[in-house]
Design a protein around this motif. Structure first.
Motif, PDB file in Angstrom:
ATOM      1  N   THR A   3       0.970  -1.426  -0.113  1.00  0.00           N
ATOM      2  CA  THR A   3      -0.485  -0.229  -0.485  1.00  0.00           C
ATOM      3  C   THR A   3       1.084   0.711   0.050  1.00  0.00           C
ATOM      4  O   THR A   3       0.270   2.378  -0.264  1.00  0.00           O
ATOM      5  N   GLY A   4       1.768   1.333   0.556  1.00  0.00           N
ATOM      6  CA  GLY A   4       2.643   2.698   0.955  1.00  0.00           C
ATOM      7  C   GLY A   4       3.916   3.049  -0.507  1.00  0.00           C
ATOM      8  O   GLY A   4       4.563   3.651  -0.272  1.00  0.00           O
ATOM      9  N   SER A  59      -8.336   9.165   4.969  1.00  0.00           N
ATOM     10  CA  SER A  59      -8.143   8.586   4.371  1.00  0.00           C
ATOM     11  C   SER A  59      -7.166   7.591   4.058  1.00  0.00           C
ATOM     12  O   SER A  59      -6.808   6.502   3.349  1.00  0.00           O
ATOM     13  N   PHE A  60      -6.241   8.160   4.872  1.00  0.00           N
ATOM     14  CA  PHE A  60      -4.025   7.245   4.876  1.00  0.00           C
ATOM     15  C   PHE A  60      -4.646   5.727   5.343  1.00  0.00           C
ATOM     16  O   PHE A  60      -5.580   6.238   6.929  1.00  0.00           O
ATOM     17  N   ARG A  61      -3.838   5.317   4.596  1.00  0.00           N
ATOM     18  CA  ARG A  61      -4.393   4.405   5.071  1.00  0.00           C
ATOM     19  C   ARG A  61      -2.475   3.137   5.247  1.00  0.00           C
ATOM     20  O   ARG A  61      -2.380   2.231   4.997  1.00  0.00           O
ATOM     21  N   THR A  62      -1.568   3.945   4.679  1.00  0.00           N
ATOM     22  CA  THR A  62      -0.023   3.284   4.406  1.00  0.00           C
ATOM     23  C   THR A  62      -0.112   2.442   5.120  1.00  0.00           C
ATOM     24  O   THR A  62       0.923   1.344   5.702  1.00  0.00           O
ATOM     25  N   VAL A  63       0.079   3.199   7.318  1.00  0.00           N
ATOM     26  CA  VAL A  63      -0.019   2.554   8.286  1.00  0.00           C
ATOM     27  C   VAL A  63      -0.679   2.921   9.733  1.00  0.00           C
ATOM     28  O   VAL A  63      -1.276   3.521   8.920  1.00  0.00           O
ATOM     29  N   PHE A  66      -6.873   4.008  13.162  1.00  0.00           N
ATOM     30  CA  PHE A  66      -6.690   4.752  11.634  1.00  0.00           C
ATOM     31  C   PHE A  66      -7.644   6.573  12.077  1.00  0.00           C
ATOM     32  O   PHE A  66      -7.921   6.311  12.789  1.00  0.00           O
ATOM     33  N   LEU A  67      -7.257   7.467  11.401  1.00  0.00           N
ATOM     34  CA  LEU A  67      -7.421   8.698  12.221  1.00  0.00           C
ATOM     35  C   LEU A  67      -8.855   8.795  11.703  1.00  0.00           C
ATOM     36  O   LEU A  67     -10.204   8.450  11.343  1.00  0.00           O
ATOM     37  N   ILE A  68     -10.042   9.876  12.422  1.00  0.00           N
ATOM     38  CA  ILE A  68     -11.362   9.695  12.490  1.00  0.00           C
ATOM     39  C   ILE A  68     -11.959  10.637  11.740  1.00  0.00           C
ATOM     40  O   ILE A  68     -11.056  12.572  12.028  1.00  0.00           O
ATOM     41  N   PRO A  69     -12.579  10.517  10.913  1.00  0.00           N
ATOM     42  CA  PRO A  69     -13.592  11.403   9.713  1.00  0.00           C
ATOM     43  C   PRO A  69     -13.676  12.676  10.751  1.00  0.00           C
ATOM     44  O   PRO A  69     -14.840  12.188  11.659  1.00  0.00           O
TER      45      PRO A  69
END
Length: 481
Positions: free
Chosen positions: A47-48, A72-76, A376-379
């Motif tokens: 993915t990265g 939307s970041f999913r690399t790590v 993961f980050l929260i929208p």
């Protein structure tokens, strides 16, 4: 569901401890613990990394992020939101690689860490340890990791990084002062970090390809997948410690991994499901073992702690700790650069107030970031994921804690507050600058407090760590003294 998601789902489930009964059983448990860091490495690679026209990996080349991490970041997992990432897959199978580091911009923090295949942070260069601009040689030295930051005799290289595995990765982090600073970093700083492959003798290993890490492996069986993957890479990616290499090789052989054919054959009478359960339980016990932790203060409902400096970043023969850190907090740099403080999960249907006793004293920067239960980050409508020394934090009287660029990062003992509150609840005006959104609908969340370039005050008991208190939504703002 990808393989790492499947693995994390299994880790998060309850499992009873099963006692191994045979030597192959014991060896398989150890092999699985040893192999667990391969899962985030494969996820990172898939993915990265950049890919070429044939949809294969491009190695020994930086892929520079041009935007900050967002929801939307999913690399790590557990990404930073105040640094720009530059990632690279290292492949030393065809010879040495040279990394070029540009002159450091005064006042800007960055760290350039080098990881082996199993997530050990073998070396880091940057603001804290060595900010010398120039070329650094990256070479493969099986089971002999080294970080030599002294220029060579001919001054061709400012230092030499010896990876104990033929494959690895780099995850450069560059501090971002504010949102308008991103374009400047992208155009004037990132392009000067480069990687160049040299025409040196081959390591005798196959090139790092998508087929090597992904093709013809068990997809729906994490334990079998890990053992098959480990069998492909173990012979030319040995244990980091030379003194343990023979022991690890013998253990993998007893578990059914053939070094000569790079293949896995399940031993007779092996209960693979039981071995996997046992391995996961061993890894899950790591964070509850006080021998692994440096306590930093307690304030109900949390106890602040971080990994012992001797176990931080480079784990040597602590394969259980290496596995836990790799799959739960992908690729942290050594504690000299960053201290990660991990409280337990909280619930978004509860509001929390975080009281800081004063500004943390750091040589770089600090931040508190909120993540959902998967890391993961929260929208949220503000696209706000963290607060720290470059945010518009205010004291209770409305005056700014910082100037927006992180200036005045330490030495002030005046208290300030953050509010962790669900996006379901409209935040009160007086809390707007100091509000960190947590998930809607009562979902679990975690938060991590990070210090880049932590000073001694943050580890010797001088600094009083934040108090976290459950409160009603939009509580009265305390008066700072």
């Amino acid at each position: 569901m990808n393989f790492l998601s499947l693995l994390l789902a299994v880790l998060g489930s309850s499992a009873s401890l099963a006692a191994p009964t045979t030597s192959a059983q014991n060896a398989t448990v150890d092999a699985l613990v040893y192999a667990l860091p391969l899962a985030p490495y494969v996820s990172f690679a898939n993915t990265g990394s950049v890919v070429n026209a044939s949809n294969d990996f491009v190695t020994n080349t930086f892929a520079h992020a041009t935007t900050l991490a967002n929801a939307s970041f999913r690399t790590v997992v557990l990404p930073n939101t105040d640094t720009l990432y530059s990632a690279a897959l290292l492949d030393l199978s065809a010879g040495d690689v040279v990394v070029t580091m540009p002159d450091r911009e005064l006042g800007r923090f960055y760290v350039l860490p080098f990881y082996d295949l199993y997530g050990n942070n073998v070396c880091s260069i940057g603001t804290v340890t060595n900010s010398t601009a120039g070329k650094y040689l990256i070479q493969y030295r099986p089971s002999n990791a080294a970080c030599d930051l002294i220029p060579d005799a001919g001054d061709e290289y400012a230092g030499t990084i010896s990876l104990p595995t033929v494959y690895g990765q780099i995850l450069l982090r560059i501090e971002v002062f504010n949102s308008s600073d991103v374009d400047d970093i992208v155009s004037t700083i990132q392009p000067h970090f480069t990687l160049t492959s040299l025409n040196t003798p081959s390591a005798g290993a196959p090139p790092l390809t998508s087929a090597l890490l992904n093709d013809n492996l068990a997809v729906d069986n994490p334990s079998l997948h890990l053992l098959q993957l480990l069998s492909r890479v173990a012979s030319f990616n040995p244990a980091e410690e030379a003194s343990d290499a023979e022991h690890v090789a013998a253990t993998l052989e007893a578990a059914g991994i053939s070094a000569s054919s790079q293949s896995y054959t399940q031993p007779p009478d092996l209960d693979l499901a039981s071995a996997y359960t046992t391995a996961l339980n061993l890894v899950q016990q790591v964070p509850s073992n006080p021998a692994n932790l440096l306590p930093l203060g307690s304030s109900a409902p949390i106890t602040w702690s971080t990994t012992l400096p001797s176990l931080s970043g480079d784990f040597h023969t602590r394969y259980d700790l290496r596995a836990y850190i790799s799959i739960s907090n992908a690729y942290p740099p050594t504690q000299l650069h960053a201290s990660h403080l991990d409280p337990p999960c909280f619930y978004a249907n509860q509001t929390y107030m975080v009281e800081f006793s004063g500004k943390p004293d750091v040589r770089g920067f600090w931040s508190l970031t909120v993540y959902d239960g998967e890391g993961f980050l929260i929208p949220n409508a503000l696209n706000r994921y963290s607060l720290g020394d470059r945010a518009n934090l205010t004291y209770s009287d409305g005056t700014p804690v910082y100037d927006g660029n992180g200036n005045g990062a330490g030495g002030d003992s005046k208290a300030f507050y953050m509010l962790l509150q669900s996006t379901d609840v409209e935040v009160a005006t007086e809390w707007e600058s100091n509000w960190l959104p947590t998930p809607a609908d009562g979902a679990k969340f975690i938060f991590i407090l990070r210090f880049y370039g932590p000073t001694l005050s943050l580890t010797d008991g001088t600094y009083e760590y934040p108090k976290v208190t459950a409160v009603d939504a939009n509580p009265p703002l305390p008066i700072s003294e």
